[in-house]
Each structure stands twice: as structure tokens, then as C-alpha cells.
Design a protein around this motif. Structure first.
Motif, short mmCIF file in Angstrom:
data_model
loop_
_atom_site.label_atom_id
_atom_site.label_comp_id
_atom_site.label_asym_id
_atom_site.label_seq_id
_atom_site.Cartn_x
_atom_site.Cartn_y
_atom_site.Cartn_z
N VAL A 27 41.78 16.30 107.34
CA VAL A 27 41.71 15.65 106.04
C VAL A 27 42.92 16.09 105.20
O VAL A 27 43.50 17.15 105.44
CB VAL A 27 40.41 16.00 105.27
N GLU A 28 43.25 15.26 104.24
CA GLU A 28 44.33 15.59 103.29
C GLU A 28 43.75 15.52 101.89
O GLU A 28 43.18 14.51 101.49
CB GLU A 28 45.48 14.60 103.42
N ILE A 29 43.87 16.63 101.15
CA ILE A 29 43.37 16.68 99.78
C ILE A 29 44.52 16.32 98.84
O ILE A 29 45.59 16.94 98.90
CB ILE A 29 42.83 18.08 99.42
N ILE A 30 44.30 15.32 98.00
CA ILE A 30 45.33 14.83 97.08
C ILE A 30 44.86 15.04 95.64
O ILE A 30 43.72 14.69 95.32
CB ILE A 30 45.61 13.33 97.32
N PRO A 31 45.69 15.62 94.76
CA PRO A 31 45.23 15.84 93.38
C PRO A 31 45.08 14.53 92.62
O PRO A 31 45.83 13.58 92.85
CB PRO A 31 46.35 16.69 92.78
N GLN A 32 44.10 14.48 91.72
CA GLN A 32 43.87 13.25 90.96
C GLN A 32 45.07 12.89 90.08
O GLN A 32 45.27 11.72 89.73
CB GLN A 32 42.60 13.36 90.12
N SER A 33 45.89 13.88 89.75
CA SER A 33 47.08 13.62 88.92
C SER A 33 48.04 12.66 89.62
O SER A 33 48.79 11.93 88.97
CB SER A 33 47.79 14.94 88.60
N PRO A 38 42.75 10.53 84.42
CA PRO A 38 42.55 11.47 83.31
C PRO A 38 41.37 12.38 83.61
O PRO A 38 40.49 12.04 84.42
CB PRO A 38 42.25 10.55 82.12
N ASP A 39 41.33 13.54 82.96
CA ASP A 39 40.20 14.45 83.14
C ASP A 39 38.91 13.79 82.69
O ASP A 39 38.88 13.06 81.69
CB ASP A 39 40.41 15.74 82.35
N ALA A 40 37.84 14.04 83.42
CA ALA A 40 36.53 13.51 83.05
C ALA A 40 35.97 14.26 81.85
O ALA A 40 36.32 15.42 81.61
CB ALA A 40 35.58 13.64 84.23
N ASP A 41 35.11 13.60 81.09
CA ASP A 41 34.40 14.27 80.00
C ASP A 41 33.29 15.12 80.61
O ASP A 41 32.40 14.59 81.28
CB ASP A 41 33.78 13.24 79.04
N GLU A 42 33.38 16.44 80.40
CA GLU A 42 32.39 17.34 80.99
C GLU A 42 31.19 17.45 80.05
O GLU A 42 31.05 18.41 79.30
CB GLU A 42 33.03 18.69 81.28
N THR A 43 30.32 16.46 80.13
CA THR A 43 29.18 16.38 79.21
C THR A 43 27.90 16.95 79.83
O THR A 43 26.85 16.92 79.21
CB THR A 43 28.94 14.92 78.80
N GLY A 44 27.99 17.44 81.05
CA GLY A 44 26.81 18.00 81.70
C GLY A 44 26.40 19.32 81.07
O GLY A 44 27.17 19.95 80.34
N LEU A 53 29.93 14.97 87.79
CA LEU A 53 30.61 14.07 86.84
C LEU A 53 32.10 13.94 87.18
O LEU A 53 32.66 12.84 87.19
CB LEU A 53 30.47 14.60 85.41
N LYS A 54 32.73 15.08 87.47
CA LYS A 54 34.17 15.06 87.77
C LYS A 54 34.47 14.37 89.10
O LYS A 54 35.42 13.58 89.21
CB LYS A 54 34.71 16.51 87.78
N ALA A 55 33.62 14.63 90.12
CA ALA A 55 33.83 13.99 91.42
C ALA A 55 33.61 12.48 91.32
O ALA A 55 34.41 11.69 91.84
CB ALA A 55 32.88 14.60 92.45
N ARG A 56 32.56 12.08 90.62
CA ARG A 56 32.26 10.63 90.49
C ARG A 56 33.39 9.92 89.75
O ARG A 56 33.81 8.82 90.12
CB ARG A 56 30.93 10.43 89.76
N HIS A 57 33.89 10.54 88.69
CA HIS A 57 34.98 9.97 87.88
C HIS A 57 36.22 9.74 88.75
O HIS A 57 36.82 8.65 88.72
CB HIS A 57 35.28 10.95 86.74
N ALA A 58 36.58 10.74 89.55
CA ALA A 58 37.77 10.61 90.40
C ALA A 58 37.57 9.57 91.49
O ALA A 58 38.49 8.79 91.79
CB ALA A 58 38.11 11.97 91.02
#
Length: 203
Positions: A27-33, A38-44, A53-58
């Protein structure tokens, strides 16, 4: 064929760590940048909620499977604070130095046995944005909060985090030593053991 996974972070250290850990799984991990996510709103209200929340957003924005990490410090004398607010403990313009200073201030006068704490890390892997069963891997690292900073390695609260079994502060460990025993190291090891069946369904 190499399977691509987006990391819900732009942190190069985390990116390299995950790529090393999962290299044998093709596998190859690629940064969301790289996708201008954009960064997800961490409302949890928990590490698990925020990681999902962050994984779903990406995953939603990129269309790729996504991996997210949410971690922080829990101090027993502070009822688990700073917890999910660890990175922004000291307010809007938080920095490692400000966060550490505030932590020392809040624990001022407490004896060592009252300064117990732990670092906690939660990883969430989602095959797609609507994945009903994300893979959740957790790691915990117990220690004691020092009365003054010690060591030059690491980041965040590492200089204040004492590990009695190693007779060392987290900030005195080399990156290799830290990765073997830390909360994130434990969570990454569990991810490595558990992720293979999740990858089968990925195109």
C-alpha cells in the motif's frame, strides 16, 4: 497493484511512520494535503469519534480509503483533561510550550502519586466514506507528569511525561525507542496486524 490510502493529516513524521509500517502490504499512504483536503472539524467528544470524522472527511473528498489518527494526553488529577483538546489546551494560539506551562500550573503542588497520566492514540481506517465498520486500533502509554521539562527529543507533552519502567522521560527516547513502546507505536502495530482483510475489498 499498489493500493493507495489517504492519510487524514499532512504530518510528514506520521506519513513516514505509516508507510514504513505497512510497506509489506503493498500500500502507499498519501497525505491529504496532496489532494488539497482541508482539515476536518473535530466536533467529536472522544478520540474514536474524531478519528472517524477525520477519516470519513478525507475519504469523502478524495474517493480513496482513508486512515486517521487522533491522540492526546489524559491526566487523572484533571479528570482526563486535556484529552481530545491536547493540541489546543492553552487556547486559540496554543503551542507546545504554552500547553506544557499550563499543565504544570494546573498540577502545581501535587505529589508524584497524584500526577498519573497516559497518552492515548486511536487510529481509524475506512474503506470508503460510508464504511459502516471502520477498523479501530488503540494504544495506551502510562506515565507520570514531571514537575519540570526533561529531554530534547519528541514533541508535545513528551518533555513532561516520565516513564518509571524505563527511568526516562519520553523526550529522552530516540524516535526508534519511542516507536517501540509509545501509544502510537502500539496502535500502528495493531493496525499492521489487522488491516489485511480490509484491504481485500479495495480496488
Amino acid at each position: 497493484m499498489v493500493k493507495k490510502i489517504v492519510l487524514a493529516s499532512g504530518n510528514k513524521g506520521k506519513l513516514n511512520e505509516f508507510n514504513r509500517a505497512l510497506s509489506e502490504l503493498n500500500v502507499e499512504i498519501i497525505p491529504q494535503s496532496q489532494f488539497n483536503v482541508p482539515d476536518a472539524d473535530e466536533t467529536g467528544l472522544s478520540f474514536v469519534e474524531n478519528a472517524i470524522l477525520k477519516a470519513r472527511h478525507a475519504a469523502q473528498i478524495t474517493g480513496l480509503p482513508a486512515l486517521a489518527d487522533d491522540s492526546g494526553l489524559e491526566v487523572d488529577a484533571l479528570d482526563g483533561a486535556p484529552g481530545i483538546y491536547s493540541a489546543r489546551f492553552s487556547g486559540a494560539n496554543a503551542s507546545d510550550a504554552k500547553n506544557n506551562a499550563l499543565l504544570l500550573e494546573k498540577l502545581n503542588g501535587l505529589a508524584a502519586e497524584q500526577r498519573t497520566a497516559r497518552f492515548r492514540c486511536v487510529l481509524a481506517f475506512m474503506r470508503h466514506a460510508n464504511d459502516p465498520t471502520p477498523l479501530i486500533c488503540q494504544g495506551t502509554w502510562d506515565g507520570i507528569i514531571l514537575e519540570e521539562a526533561c529531554g530534547e527529543q519528541g514533541f508535545g507533552y513528551d518533555p513532561l511525561f516520565w516513564l518509571p519502567e524505563l527511568n526516562s522521560a519520553a523526550a529522552q527516547l530516540s524516535p526508534t525507542e519511542k516507536n517501540k513502546v509509545s501509544h502510537r507505536g502500539q496502535a500502528v502495530a495493531l493496525l499492521k496486524q489487522s488491516i489485511a482483510p480490509y484491504l481485500i475489498a479495495i480496488k
